[in-house]
Structure formats: C-alpha cells, structure tokens
Scaffold this motif. Structure first.
Motif, PDB file in Angstrom:
ATOM      1  N   HIS A 114      85.719  63.235 -34.210  1.00  0.00           N
ATOM      2  CA  HIS A 114      84.590  63.441 -35.448  1.00  0.00           C
ATOM      3  C   HIS A 114      84.607  64.499 -35.874  1.00  0.00           C
ATOM      4  O   HIS A 114      84.394  64.476 -37.115  1.00  0.00           O
ATOM      5  CB  HIS A 114      83.299  62.896 -34.724  1.00  0.00           C
ATOM      6  N   GLN A 115      84.691  65.649 -35.247  1.00  0.00           N
ATOM      7  CA  GLN A 115      84.749  66.750 -36.052  1.00  0.00           C
ATOM      8  C   GLN A 115      85.950  67.057 -36.870  1.00  0.00           C
ATOM      9  O   GLN A 115      85.880  67.708 -37.868  1.00  0.00           O
ATOM     10  CB  GLN A 115      84.694  68.054 -35.116  1.00  0.00           C
TER      11      GLN A 115
ATOM     12  N   HIS B 128      87.788  64.368 -38.297  1.00  0.00           N
ATOM     13  CA  HIS B 128      87.447  63.666 -39.469  1.00  0.00           C
ATOM     14  C   HIS B 128      86.512  64.461 -40.323  1.00  0.00           C
ATOM     15  O   HIS B 128      86.828  64.233 -41.643  1.00  0.00           O
ATOM     16  CB  HIS B 128      86.923  62.413 -38.968  1.00  0.00           C
ATOM     17  N   ARG B 129      85.458  65.015 -39.961  1.00  0.00           N
ATOM     18  CA  ARG B 129      84.478  65.558 -41.059  1.00  0.00           C
ATOM     19  C   ARG B 129      85.138  66.742 -41.882  1.00  0.00           C
ATOM     20  O   ARG B 129      84.964  67.011 -42.913  1.00  0.00           O
ATOM     21  CB  ARG B 129      83.106  65.983 -40.497  1.00  0.00           C
ATOM     22  N   TYR B 130      85.966  67.676 -40.838  1.00  0.00           N
ATOM     23  CA  TYR B 130      86.597  68.856 -41.693  1.00  0.00           C
ATOM     24  C   TYR B 130      87.645  68.157 -42.799  1.00  0.00           C
ATOM     25  O   TYR B 130      87.720  68.828 -43.777  1.00  0.00           O
ATOM     26  CB  TYR B 130      87.309  69.575 -40.619  1.00  0.00           C
TER      27      TYR B 130
ATOM     28  N   PHE C  51      85.614  66.818 -45.814  1.00  0.00           N
ATOM     29  CA  PHE C  51      84.677  67.825 -46.620  1.00  0.00           C
ATOM     30  C   PHE C  51      85.593  68.852 -47.144  1.00  0.00           C
ATOM     31  O   PHE C  51      85.205  69.705 -48.061  1.00  0.00           O
ATOM     32  CB  PHE C  51      83.595  68.263 -45.867  1.00  0.00           C
TER      33      PHE C  51
ATOM     34  N   ARG D 270      83.090  62.972 -53.240  1.00  0.00           N
ATOM     35  CA  ARG D 270      81.734  63.788 -52.838  1.00  0.00           C
ATOM     36  C   ARG D 270      81.036  64.148 -53.964  1.00  0.00           C
ATOM     37  O   ARG D 270      79.661  63.914 -53.788  1.00  0.00           O
ATOM     38  CB  ARG D 270      82.317  65.229 -52.280  1.00  0.00           C
TER      39      ARG D 270
ATOM     40  N   HIS E 276      76.066  66.095 -46.265  1.00  0.00           N
ATOM     41  CA  HIS E 276      76.664  66.364 -45.151  1.00  0.00           C
ATOM     42  C   HIS E 276      76.294  65.364 -44.054  1.00  0.00           C
ATOM     43  O   HIS E 276      77.282  64.923 -43.070  1.00  0.00           O
ATOM     44  CB  HIS E 276      76.514  67.621 -44.597  1.00  0.00           C
ATOM     45  N   GLU E 277      75.251  64.842 -43.894  1.00  0.00           N
ATOM     46  CA  GLU E 277      74.728  63.767 -43.042  1.00  0.00           C
ATOM     47  C   GLU E 277      75.351  62.315 -43.300  1.00  0.00           C
ATOM     48  O   GLU E 277      75.497  61.732 -42.285  1.00  0.00           O
ATOM     49  CB  GLU E 277      73.247  64.182 -42.903  1.00  0.00           C
TER      50      GLU E 277
ATOM     51  N   CYS F  15      79.926  60.652 -44.702  1.00  0.00           N
ATOM     52  CA  CYS F  15      81.148  59.839 -43.989  1.00  0.00           C
ATOM     53  C   CYS F  15      80.769  58.411 -43.912  1.00  0.00           C
ATOM     54  O   CYS F  15      81.784  57.469 -43.994  1.00  0.00           O
ATOM     55  CB  CYS F  15      81.077  60.526 -42.454  1.00  0.00           C
TER      56      CYS F  15
END
Length: 264
Positions: free
Chosen positions: A210-211, A213-215, A218, A227, A253-254, A257
């Motif tokens: 998950h981290q 994927h978020r990196y 963003f 975005r 950010h929340e 995704c």
C-alpha cells in the motif's frame, strides 16, 4: 561536532553500500578509532558531497547548519543532472547565491576562498558547455591511473603502457570464450539487490504494498492531471464554510487512491 556526533556521522558513512561502479568502497576510508576520513578519491569526494552528506549530517549538526549544507548538495545534484533547462539554471543560479550567504553566517571568513566563490560561476559554465557528464575528467583520470599502473620500466613508460594496453585487450578478448571461468565480465555484483551478501527473497506484506502504491500514485507525472481533477472536485464539494488548502491536501492524500479507481 561533539565526539558523539562525529562518531554517528562516521558510522553512517561506514555502513554505506553503493552499487558497483558508482563509487569505491567508501567505508574503508572511515577510521572510527581516530574519527577521521582518509584515502578518498576525487570521485568519492564528489559522491560524498552530492549524495551522502545530506543523509549523514541530519542528526550530527543543528538544523540551521544542516539546511545550507543540504541546499549546496542539492545545487551540485542539479548542475550534474543529465538534462538542464533554462528555467532550472535560472533557479539554481538564484538559489546558490542565497545558500552561500547563509554559509557566510555560519562559517568563519577563512573558509570562503576563491574556490568557494567559483561555485557561483558553475551555472554559467553549464550554460556555455552543456551537461557536466560530457566534460568532467573522472573517466579520463581513471584511464590514466590504469595506464600508470602498467609502467614497469620507468626508462620507457610509453612502451610499458602500450604493451600493457595490448595485453589487457587480448586477455579481455580471450575471456569472452571462457564460459565456466570467473572473469571481469561475468563475476557477480558486490552488493546484489542492495544487500550485503547473496541475494535474498523478500515477501512484502499488505502495508508495504500500500505504501509503494501511494508513493507511485503521488509522485508520478502520469497522475498529475488526475490529482488536479480530484483537488478541484474537493474544492467544489467544500463550498460551504471556510476551507483551507491544508484541509484540501489532507483530504486529497486520504481519498485520492480510492477516487481514481471509481469509474467516472
């Protein structure tokens, strides 16, 4: 630096592992007992200034001292990048002048010799000569060092260099046909997969995935338009009451995704 801060700084450099060909083994140049660094080559000093200092100094010096040093490291990374635009060079020229003024408030005047002043003119040199990697002397110095090691008879250095070069070329050509023998071309890397020894198999859990994927989401340019669309949608949905950009960023950010997965 205090004694403890200096030891922490040197321990970071002692534990550095870099890919093959990126730099020499910098950890061998660190003397923890004497708390000194010796034996660095010119390219090693360049890697230390450009990549390692911002990481090693974070916990060893006050923030007001670390920030200008990180900025000067970022400046050298900028002028050594593979692509340079006029906008980037204009920004670097303005930033380095401010950074040097900050350094003058920290270090004594004896530090600022003519060599330090030359940093201001490096951007103009990039404008005239183009990217640095096509002009710097590290490959030439490395080749000259290899030629110098071939000299066995100081009365005839040119002949020694010529014979050594031919012998190296012959051995390299013959080693191409040796499939089962370890050679320079088929030897394993010193630090495979970024580890200290043999490659290891790593299983990533759901949190790490998950981290990652978020990196990617963003920090990729491919998601820039999405975005922007999501932030605009948040602004339109929050017309009631007083809304701030900080709240928009937090919600972005929340929720981003999940938002871009939803068909529109």
């Amino acid at each position: 630096m205090s004694r403890e801060d200096r030891e922490n700084f040197l321990k970071v450099l002692r534990n550095v592992r870099v890919p093959d060909g990126y730099a020499s083994n910098i950890s061998r140049c660190v003397r923890l007992k004497d708390r000194t660094i010796s034996g660095l080559k010119s390219h090693d000093s360049h890697i230390l200034m450009q990549q390692l200092l911002p990481i090693a100094l974070r916990k060893s010096l006050p923030d007001k001292v670390v920030r200008p040093l990180v900025e000067i490291s970022a400046f050298f990374r900028g002028i050594c990048s593979t692509k340079l635009s006029q906008e980037d060079m204009d920004r670097l020229q303005g930033d380095v002048c401010i950074t040097l003024c900050k350094l003058e408030q920290i270090f004594p005047p004896g530090v600022f010799t003519s060599m330090v002043h030359l940093v201001v003119h490096l951007v103009r040199e990039c404008r005239l000569g183009g990217p640095v990697q096509y002009r710097w002397m590290y490959p030439a110095e490395r080749s000259l060092g290899n030629f110098k090691n071939n000299v066995r008879n100081k009365a005839a250095p040119e002949g020694c260099i010529a014979e050594g070069y031919i012998a190296t070329e012959l051995i390299t050509f013959c080693s191409r046909y040796l499939n089962n023998a370890p050679t320079f071309h088929n030897r394993p890397q010193r630090n495979p997969d970024g580890s200290k020894g043999a490659g290891t198999r790593v299983t990533m859990n759901r949190l790490i995935m998950h981290q990652i994927h978020r990196y990617i989401v963003f920090n990729s340019e491919e998601f820039h338009n999405l975005r922007t669309m999501h932030k605009d949608a948040l602004r339109r949905s929050c017309t009631r009451g007083r809304i701030t950009e900080a709240l928009i960023e937090a919600q972005h950010h929340e929720q981003f995704c999940e938002w871009y997965r939803t068909p529109r």
